[in-house]
Design an enzyme around this catalytic site. Sequence first.
Site, PDB file in Angstrom:
ATOM      1  N   PRO A 158       0.786  -1.222   0.000  1.00 12.04           N
ATOM      2  CA  PRO A 158       0.000   0.000   0.000  1.00 12.04           C
ATOM      3  C   PRO A 158       0.824   1.281   0.000  1.00 12.04           C
ATOM      4  O   PRO A 158       1.808   1.396   0.730  1.00 12.04           O
ATOM      5  CB  PRO A 158      -0.833  -0.097   1.276  1.00 12.04           C
ATOM      6  CG  PRO A 158      -0.163  -1.125   2.112  1.00 12.04           C
ATOM      7  CD  PRO A 158       0.492  -2.078   1.159  1.00 12.04           C
ATOM      8  N   ASN A 159       0.388   2.206  -0.816  1.00 13.52           N
ATOM      9  CA  ASN A 159       0.926   3.565  -0.940  1.00 13.52           C
ATOM     10  C   ASN A 159       2.264   3.645  -1.662  1.00 13.52           C
ATOM     11  O   ASN A 159       2.745   4.743  -1.923  1.00 13.52           O
ATOM     12  CB  ASN A 159       1.008   4.262   0.439  1.00 13.52           C
ATOM     13  CG  ASN A 159      -0.363   4.424   1.049  1.00 13.52           C
ATOM     14  OD1 ASN A 159      -1.263   4.936   0.393  1.00 13.52           O
ATOM     15  ND2 ASN A 159      -0.559   3.947   2.265  1.00 13.52           N
ATOM     16  N   ARG A 204       5.573  12.271  -3.068  1.00 12.41           N
ATOM     17  CA  ARG A 204       5.509  12.897  -1.738  1.00 12.41           C
ATOM     18  C   ARG A 204       6.599  12.330  -0.853  1.00 12.41           C
ATOM     19  O   ARG A 204       7.165  11.291  -1.160  1.00 12.41           O
ATOM     20  CB  ARG A 204       4.160  12.599  -1.062  1.00 12.41           C
ATOM     21  CG  ARG A 204       3.061  13.508  -1.539  1.00 12.41           C
ATOM     22  CD  ARG A 204       1.770  13.128  -0.874  1.00 12.41           C
ATOM     23  NE  ARG A 204       0.807  12.719  -1.898  1.00 12.41           N
ATOM     24  CZ  ARG A 204      -0.277  11.998  -1.674  1.00 12.41           C
ATOM     25  NH1 ARG A 204      -0.526  11.549  -0.460  1.00 12.41           N
ATOM     26  NH2 ARG A 204      -1.093  11.701  -2.642  1.00 12.41           N
ATOM     27  N   TYR A 225      11.425   8.708   1.097  1.00  6.54           N
ATOM     28  CA  TYR A 225      11.329   7.679   0.056  1.00  6.54           C
ATOM     29  C   TYR A 225      12.028   8.027  -1.260  1.00  6.54           C
ATOM     30  O   TYR A 225      12.007   7.233  -2.197  1.00  6.54           O
ATOM     31  CB  TYR A 225       9.853   7.351  -0.201  1.00  6.54           C
ATOM     32  CG  TYR A 225       9.145   6.820   1.034  1.00  6.54           C
ATOM     33  CD1 TYR A 225       9.508   5.598   1.579  1.00  6.54           C
ATOM     34  CD2 TYR A 225       8.156   7.564   1.667  1.00  6.54           C
ATOM     35  CE1 TYR A 225       8.886   5.117   2.725  1.00  6.54           C
ATOM     36  CE2 TYR A 225       7.519   7.089   2.816  1.00  6.54           C
ATOM     37  CZ  TYR A 225       7.892   5.869   3.338  1.00  6.54           C
ATOM     38  OH  TYR A 225       7.280   5.399   4.465  1.00  6.54           O
ATOM     39  N   ASN A 246       7.988  -5.702  -0.474  1.00  5.32           N
ATOM     40  CA  ASN A 246       7.841  -4.557   0.426  1.00  5.32           C
ATOM     41  C   ASN A 246       6.353  -4.451   0.696  1.00  5.32           C
ATOM     42  O   ASN A 246       5.590  -3.923  -0.122  1.00  5.32           O
ATOM     43  CB  ASN A 246       8.375  -3.270  -0.212  1.00  5.32           C
ATOM     44  CG  ASN A 246       8.310  -2.101   0.776  1.00  5.32           C
ATOM     45  OD1 ASN A 246       7.650  -2.197   1.816  1.00  5.32           O
ATOM     46  ND2 ASN A 246       8.987  -1.008   0.460  1.00  5.32           N
ATOM     47  N   ALA A 280       2.864  -0.797   4.971  1.00  3.96           N
ATOM     48  CA  ALA A 280       2.295  -0.802   6.327  1.00  3.96           C
ATOM     49  C   ALA A 280       1.758  -2.175   6.729  1.00  3.96           C
ATOM     50  O   ALA A 280       1.670  -2.485   7.930  1.00  3.96           O
ATOM     51  CB  ALA A 280       1.200   0.251   6.421  1.00  3.96           C
ATOM     52  N   GLU A 293      12.239  -9.606   2.650  1.00  6.29           N
ATOM     53  CA  GLU A 293      11.451  -8.451   3.086  1.00  6.29           C
ATOM     54  C   GLU A 293      12.295  -7.200   2.852  1.00  6.29           C
ATOM     55  O   GLU A 293      13.463  -7.159   3.248  1.00  6.29           O
ATOM     56  CB  GLU A 293      11.128  -8.611   4.573  1.00  6.29           C
ATOM     57  CG  GLU A 293      10.431  -7.408   5.184  1.00  6.29           C
ATOM     58  CD  GLU A 293      10.195  -7.579   6.686  1.00  6.29           C
ATOM     59  OE1 GLU A 293      10.318  -8.714   7.222  1.00  6.29           O
ATOM     60  OE2 GLU A 293       9.904  -6.554   7.334  1.00  6.29           O
ATOM     61  N   HIS A 346      12.521  -2.859   2.965  1.00  8.26           N
ATOM     62  CA  HIS A 346      11.987  -1.535   3.322  1.00  8.26           C
ATOM     63  C   HIS A 346      12.934  -0.465   2.816  1.00  8.26           C
ATOM     64  O   HIS A 346      14.157  -0.566   3.021  1.00  8.26           O
ATOM     65  CB  HIS A 346      11.786  -1.399   4.831  1.00  8.26           C
ATOM     66  CG  HIS A 346      10.796  -2.389   5.332  1.00  8.26           C
ATOM     67  ND1 HIS A 346       9.452  -2.280   5.049  1.00  8.26           N
ATOM     68  CD2 HIS A 346      10.961  -3.551   6.009  1.00  8.26           C
ATOM     69  CE1 HIS A 346       8.832  -3.336   5.553  1.00  8.26           C
ATOM     70  NE2 HIS A 346       9.722  -4.121   6.135  1.00  8.26           N
ATOM     71  N   ARG A 368      12.477   4.925  12.921  1.00 11.02           N
ATOM     72  CA  ARG A 368      11.209   5.653  12.807  1.00 11.02           C
ATOM     73  C   ARG A 368      10.293   5.307  13.992  1.00 11.02           C
ATOM     74  O   ARG A 368      10.753   4.861  15.023  1.00 11.02           O
ATOM     75  CB  ARG A 368      10.572   5.347  11.447  1.00 11.02           C
ATOM     76  CG  ARG A 368      11.475   5.766  10.275  1.00 11.02           C
ATOM     77  CD  ARG A 368      10.864   5.475   8.927  1.00 11.02           C
ATOM     78  NE  ARG A 368       9.664   6.288   8.704  1.00 11.02           N
ATOM     79  CZ  ARG A 368       8.801   6.081   7.700  1.00 11.02           C
ATOM     80  NH1 ARG A 368       9.020   5.094   6.845  1.00 11.02           N
ATOM     81  NH2 ARG A 368       7.747   6.839   7.566  1.00 11.02           N
TER      82      ARG A 368
HETATM   83  O1  CA2 Z   1      10.284   1.955   4.238  1.00 15.65           O
HETATM   84  C1  CA2 Z   1       9.463   1.252   3.623  1.00 15.65           C
HETATM   85  O2  CA2 Z   1       9.694   0.768   2.520  1.00 15.65           O
HETATM   86  C2  CA2 Z   1       8.060   1.032   4.215  1.00 15.65           C
HETATM   87  O3  CA2 Z   1       7.690  -0.313   3.915  1.00 15.65           O
HETATM   88  C3  CA2 Z   1       7.134   2.004   3.528  1.00 15.65           C
HETATM   89  C4  CA2 Z   1       5.712   1.998   4.083  1.00 15.65           C
HETATM   90  C5  CA2 Z   1       5.726   2.110   5.598  1.00 15.65           C
HETATM   91  O4  CA2 Z   1       4.403   1.979   6.097  1.00 15.65           O
HETATM   92  C6  CA2 Z   1       6.615   1.077   6.248  1.00 15.65           C
HETATM   93  O5  CA2 Z   1       6.619   1.273   7.635  1.00 15.65           O
HETATM   94  C7  CA2 Z   1       8.037   1.192   5.723  1.00 15.65           C
HETATM   95  C8  CA2 Z   1       4.917   3.175   3.522  1.00 15.65           C
HETATM   96  C9  CA2 Z   1       4.927   3.304   2.045  1.00 15.65           C
HETATM   97  C10 CA2 Z   1       4.379   4.641   1.688  1.00 15.65           C
HETATM   98  O6  CA2 Z   1       5.052   5.079   0.552  1.00 15.65           O
HETATM   99  C11 CA2 Z   1       4.921   6.392   0.211  1.00 15.65           C
HETATM  100  C12 CA2 Z   1       5.771   6.835  -0.774  1.00 15.65           C
HETATM  101  C13 CA2 Z   1       5.721   8.141  -1.165  1.00 15.65           C
HETATM  102  C14 CA2 Z   1       4.820   9.010  -0.589  1.00 15.65           C
HETATM  103  C15 CA2 Z   1       3.964   8.571   0.384  1.00 15.65           C
HETATM  104  C16 CA2 Z   1       4.007   7.242   0.795  1.00 15.65           C
END
Ligand code: CA2
Length: 150
Positions: free
Chosen positions: A12-13, A20, A25, A76, A79, A100, A102, A109
Amino acid sequence: MQNLSILVINGPNLNLLGTREPDIYGHETLADLESMLKKRADELGVNLECFQSNHEGAIVDKIQEVRGKVGFILLNAGAFTHTSVAIRDALSGVEIPFYEIHISNVHSREEFRHHSYLSAIAKGVIVGFGLQGYICALDSAAQYLRSKNS
Ligand code: CA2
């Protein structure tokens, strides 16, 4: 028959990559990441499929669907890493080795990002290397599949 097929799953996301929160990221998009991975897969001589979903059930379905078809998963789970027993059960069920991944260092964090339902059953975990982590994971998965199939 050699199974040199690798599936990349982004949760997700991660479709928002590059749009963003670039401080966390980076500036590259999901399309940039996927084309970088496809190029590397071609160099390594492995088949690569990329999949992204914002839905837990769709990720579970995808994992079940590739049973016996792919030799390795790079995941990946976003969340869902911190919440999903369903994705863990699907991974255990299909018995496909997975890494896995990230992008960010989840351990630096918020506390809720420190626990993963997936790490205990993963072959390895790559955290905090940005998009480069996916390339490292792909290189290692290809090497693993080659040595297993040789
Ligand atoms: O660090 C990672 O790759 C995470 O898996 C990313 C997830 C987060 O919930 C994990 O704790 C760590 C979130 C992905 C959201 O990605 C975005 C990318 C750009 C803008 C907004 C969100």
